[in-house]
Design a protein around this motif. Structure first.
Motif, PDB file in Angstrom:
ATOM      1  N   VAL A 174      -2.096  -0.106 -11.275  1.00 17.94           N
ATOM      2  CA  VAL A 174      -3.307  -0.195 -12.089  1.00 17.94           C
ATOM      3  C   VAL A 174      -2.953   0.034 -13.556  1.00 17.94           C
ATOM      4  O   VAL A 174      -2.412   1.079 -13.918  1.00 17.94           O
ATOM      5  N   SER A 175      -3.255  -0.953 -14.389  1.00 24.55           N
ATOM      6  CA  SER A 175      -2.945  -0.860 -15.818  1.00 24.55           C
ATOM      7  C   SER A 175      -4.047  -0.127 -16.567  1.00 24.55           C
ATOM      8  O   SER A 175      -5.184  -0.001 -16.089  1.00 24.55           O
ATOM      9  N   GLY A 228      -9.336   3.526 -22.349  1.00 23.10           N
ATOM     10  CA  GLY A 228      -8.582   2.616 -21.487  1.00 23.10           C
ATOM     11  C   GLY A 228      -7.787   3.350 -20.425  1.00 23.10           C
ATOM     12  O   GLY A 228      -7.701   2.907 -19.271  1.00 23.10           O
ATOM     13  N   GLU A 229      -7.204   4.487 -20.799  1.00 31.25           N
ATOM     14  CA  GLU A 229      -6.469   5.296 -19.821  1.00 31.25           C
ATOM     15  C   GLU A 229      -7.427   5.926 -18.819  1.00 31.25           C
ATOM     16  O   GLU A 229      -7.154   5.965 -17.611  1.00 31.25           O
ATOM     17  N   MET A 230      -8.554   6.429 -19.313  1.00 35.15           N
ATOM     18  CA  MET A 230      -9.517   7.082 -18.435  1.00 35.15           C
ATOM     19  C   MET A 230     -10.049   6.114 -17.383  1.00 35.15           C
ATOM     20  O   MET A 230     -10.198   6.467 -16.209  1.00 35.15           O
ATOM     21  N   LEU A 231     -10.332   4.877 -17.789  1.00 35.65           N
ATOM     22  CA  LEU A 231     -10.845   3.892 -16.842  1.00 35.65           C
ATOM     23  C   LEU A 231      -9.776   3.460 -15.846  1.00 35.65           C
ATOM     24  O   LEU A 231     -10.069   3.198 -14.672  1.00 35.65           O
ATOM     25  N   GLY A 232      -8.518   3.350 -16.298  1.00 34.29           N
ATOM     26  CA  GLY A 232      -7.444   3.028 -15.373  1.00 34.29           C
ATOM     27  C   GLY A 232      -7.261   4.105 -14.321  1.00 34.29           C
ATOM     28  O   GLY A 232      -7.115   3.815 -13.121  1.00 34.29           O
ATOM     29  N   GLN A 253      -8.627   5.140  -3.818  1.00 27.84           N
ATOM     30  CA  GLN A 253      -8.335   6.033  -2.704  1.00 27.84           C
ATOM     31  C   GLN A 253      -9.434   5.929  -1.639  1.00 27.84           C
ATOM     32  O   GLN A 253      -9.179   6.084  -0.451  1.00 27.84           O
ATOM     33  N   GLU A 254     -10.663   5.696  -2.110  1.00 28.67           N
ATOM     34  CA  GLU A 254     -11.788   5.561  -1.184  1.00 28.67           C
ATOM     35  C   GLU A 254     -11.841   4.168  -0.564  1.00 28.67           C
ATOM     36  O   GLU A 254     -12.124   4.020   0.630  1.00 28.67           O
ATOM     37  N   LYS A 255     -11.609   3.153  -1.385  1.00 34.22           N
ATOM     38  CA  LYS A 255     -11.676   1.775  -0.911  1.00 34.22           C
ATOM     39  C   LYS A 255     -10.458   1.015  -1.424  1.00 34.22           C
ATOM     40  O   LYS A 255     -10.518   0.316  -2.437  1.00 34.22           O
ATOM     41  N   PRO A 256      -9.327   1.145  -0.733  1.00 39.14           N
ATOM     42  CA  PRO A 256      -8.107   0.462  -1.202  1.00 39.14           C
ATOM     43  C   PRO A 256      -8.252  -1.049  -1.135  1.00 39.14           C
ATOM     44  O   PRO A 256      -9.043  -1.589  -0.362  1.00 39.14           O
ATOM     45  N   LEU A 257      -7.473  -1.692  -1.960  1.00 37.74           N
ATOM     46  CA  LEU A 257      -7.506  -3.152  -2.028  1.00 37.74           C
ATOM     47  C   LEU A 257      -6.376  -3.767  -1.218  1.00 37.74           C
ATOM     48  O   LEU A 257      -6.504  -4.880  -0.701  1.00 37.74           O
ATOM     49  N   VAL A 258      -5.255  -3.082  -1.133  1.00 32.08           N
ATOM     50  CA  VAL A 258      -4.098  -3.539  -0.354  1.00 32.08           C
ATOM     51  C   VAL A 258      -3.581  -2.361   0.470  1.00 32.08           C
ATOM     52  O   VAL A 258      -3.870  -1.201   0.172  1.00 32.08           O
ATOM     53  N   GLN A 259      -2.787  -2.671   1.463  1.00 27.01           N
ATOM     54  CA  GLN A 259      -2.380  -1.643   2.421  1.00 27.01           C
ATOM     55  C   GLN A 259      -1.476  -0.579   1.808  1.00 27.01           C
ATOM     56  O   GLN A 259      -1.467   0.565   2.245  1.00 27.01           O
ATOM     57  N   GLY A 260      -0.710  -0.925   0.805  1.00 24.31           N
ATOM     58  CA  GLY A 260       0.269   0.005   0.243  1.00 24.31           C
ATOM     59  C   GLY A 260      -0.272   0.976  -0.771  1.00 24.31           C
ATOM     60  O   GLY A 260       0.491   1.751  -1.354  1.00 24.31           O
ATOM     61  N   GLY A 261      -1.591   0.975  -1.007  1.00 21.19           N
ATOM     62  CA  GLY A 261      -2.164   1.917  -1.949  1.00 21.19           C
ATOM     63  C   GLY A 261      -2.007   1.490  -3.403  1.00 21.19           C
ATOM     64  O   GLY A 261      -1.511   0.401  -3.707  1.00 21.19           O
ATOM     65  N   ALA A 262      -2.443   2.385  -4.316  1.00 24.32           N
ATOM     66  CA  ALA A 262      -2.456   2.060  -5.746  1.00 24.32           C
ATOM     67  C   ALA A 262      -1.946   3.239  -6.554  1.00 24.32           C
ATOM     68  O   ALA A 262      -2.122   4.396  -6.181  1.00 24.32           O
ATOM     69  N   PHE A 285      -1.635   4.497 -10.806  1.00 24.07           N
ATOM     70  CA  PHE A 285      -1.971   4.205 -12.200  1.00 24.07           C
ATOM     71  C   PHE A 285      -0.735   4.213 -13.086  1.00 24.07           C
ATOM     72  O   PHE A 285       0.059   5.153 -13.070  1.00 24.07           O
ATOM     73  N   ASP A 286      -0.565   3.156 -13.869  1.00 25.11           N
ATOM     74  CA  ASP A 286       0.430   3.054 -14.929  1.00 25.11           C
ATOM     75  C   ASP A 286       1.815   3.543 -14.515  1.00 25.11           C
ATOM     76  O   ASP A 286       2.376   4.456 -15.129  1.00 25.11           O
ATOM     77  N   PRO A 287       2.410   2.942 -13.472  1.00 26.08           N
ATOM     78  CA  PRO A 287       3.753   3.370 -13.053  1.00 26.08           C
ATOM     79  C   PRO A 287       4.792   2.988 -14.122  1.00 26.08           C
ATOM     80  O   PRO A 287       4.564   2.094 -14.936  1.00 26.08           O
ATOM     81  N   PRO A 288       5.933   3.674 -14.143  1.00 24.53           N
ATOM     82  CA  PRO A 288       6.973   3.377 -15.142  1.00 24.53           C
ATOM     83  C   PRO A 288       7.457   1.927 -15.080  1.00 24.53           C
ATOM     84  O   PRO A 288       7.804   1.335 -16.097  1.00 24.53           O
ATOM     85  N   THR A 289       7.515   1.364 -13.880  1.00 24.54           N
ATOM     86  CA  THR A 289       7.883  -0.034 -13.714  1.00 24.54           C
ATOM     87  C   THR A 289       6.988  -0.663 -12.662  1.00 24.54           C
ATOM     88  O   THR A 289       6.533   0.013 -11.734  1.00 24.54           O
ATOM     89  N   ARG A 290       6.719  -1.952 -12.814  1.00 26.70           N
ATOM     90  CA  ARG A 290       5.872  -2.660 -11.863  1.00 26.70           C
ATOM     91  C   ARG A 290       6.679  -3.518 -10.900  1.00 26.70           C
ATOM     92  O   ARG A 290       6.109  -4.211 -10.070  1.00 26.70           O
ATOM     93  N   ARG A 291       7.983  -3.463 -11.001  1.00 26.56           N
ATOM     94  CA  ARG A 291       8.816  -4.317 -10.158  1.00 26.56           C
ATOM     95  C   ARG A 291       8.709  -3.959  -8.687  1.00 26.56           C
ATOM     96  O   ARG A 291       8.938  -4.805  -7.824  1.00 26.56           O
ATOM     97  N   ALA A 292       8.393  -2.697  -8.409  1.00 25.77           N
ATOM     98  CA  ALA A 292       8.288  -2.267  -7.018  1.00 25.77           C
ATOM     99  C   ALA A 292       6.919  -2.575  -6.424  1.00 25.77           C
ATOM    100  O   ALA A 292       6.691  -2.306  -5.237  1.00 25.77           O
ATOM    101  N   PHE A 293       5.994  -3.146  -7.222  1.00 26.25           N
ATOM    102  CA  PHE A 293       4.635  -3.419  -6.766  1.00 26.25           C
ATOM    103  C   PHE A 293       4.422  -4.918  -6.608  1.00 26.25           C
ATOM    104  O   PHE A 293       5.012  -5.729  -7.323  1.00 26.25           O
TER     105      PHE A 293
END
Length: 217
Positions: A57-58, A93-97, A105-114, A116-124
């Motif tokens: 999540v950006s 912007g950070e607060m909304l992300g 956490q209540e309603k995930p969009l994909v099975q692997g969870g979410a 916020f703002d990870p150091p890299t997005r390559r693993a997602f």
């Protein structure tokens, strides 16, 4: 006027001009916690029929006044300003992300969870990108409202393609018109808007999967 009187007059004027002003203290606010943050009961998994993958999540894009720390208010339909002494404790912007990641956490969009703002997005496998269109108090005469209008898109990381995009808006009255009531109204409206966006994205992904066009390559 003799010289001594003139000097006294100038000194008095100078003291008057440079008298310290009383500056109101800065009031800092953040959105009220979500149910997932305050509940001690574990939220049951919501993974039925979810797409595979993980979601980054950006920070939300906050154009114009929304990128400032001052809380935005609108008078009527076209007069915008920010409070000089009422600010968001962290950038909007950070607060909304972070809020979006909490609601996932209540309603995930994909099975692997979410996350916020990870150091890299390559693993997602996916990225959630949002933009603020409205996030403000609205004053119409003696009546006070809040409005939250967000746009979002779901991006596939591998080829940077848009799998889904949408927008949602909520406006609601603030009966007491206090700053605490306004922040509470913005908090509730934010949750309603983000949940609407997540539901729309989830339906779109399911439809693509049912039509033989899975979101993951």
């Amino acid at each position: 006027m003799n010289g001594s009187v003139a000097l006294v007059a100038i000194a008095t004027l100078a003291v008057g001009c440079f008298r310290p002003r009383t500056v109101p203290p800065i009031e800092m606010y953040r959105l009220l916690p979500t149910a997932a943050e305050t509940s001690s009961v574990a939220v049951p998994p919501y993974v039925d029929d979810l797409a595979e993958g993980s979601l980054a999540v950006s920070r939300y894009i906050t154009p114009g006044l929304y990128g400032q720390r001052g809380i935005v208010y609108r008078v009527g339909e076209s007069g915008y300003a920010t409070y000089p002494s009422r600010e968001w404790a962290i950038p909007l912007g950070e607060m909304l992300g972070r809020r979006t990641a909490d609601l996932l956490q209540e309603k995930p969009l994909v099975q692997g969870g979410a996350l916020f703002d990870p150091p890299t997005r390559r693993a997602f496998t996916h990225v959630w990108r949002g933009t603020v269109r409205e996030f403000e108090e609205i004053d119409r005469g003696n009546d006070v409202f809040v409005a939250v209008n967000l746009e979002a898109s779901l991006i596939r990381v591998e080829d940077d393609s848009i799998l889904w995009s949408g927008a949602a808006r909520v406006e609601r009255a603030v009966p007491d018109g206090t700053m605490e009531g306004i922040v509470a109204g913005l908090s509730g409206a934010t949750d309603e808007v983000v949940f609407a966006l997540l539901d729309s994205a989830r339906v779109s992904i399911r439809q693509k999967s049912a039509n033989g066009s899975p979101p993951e390559p």
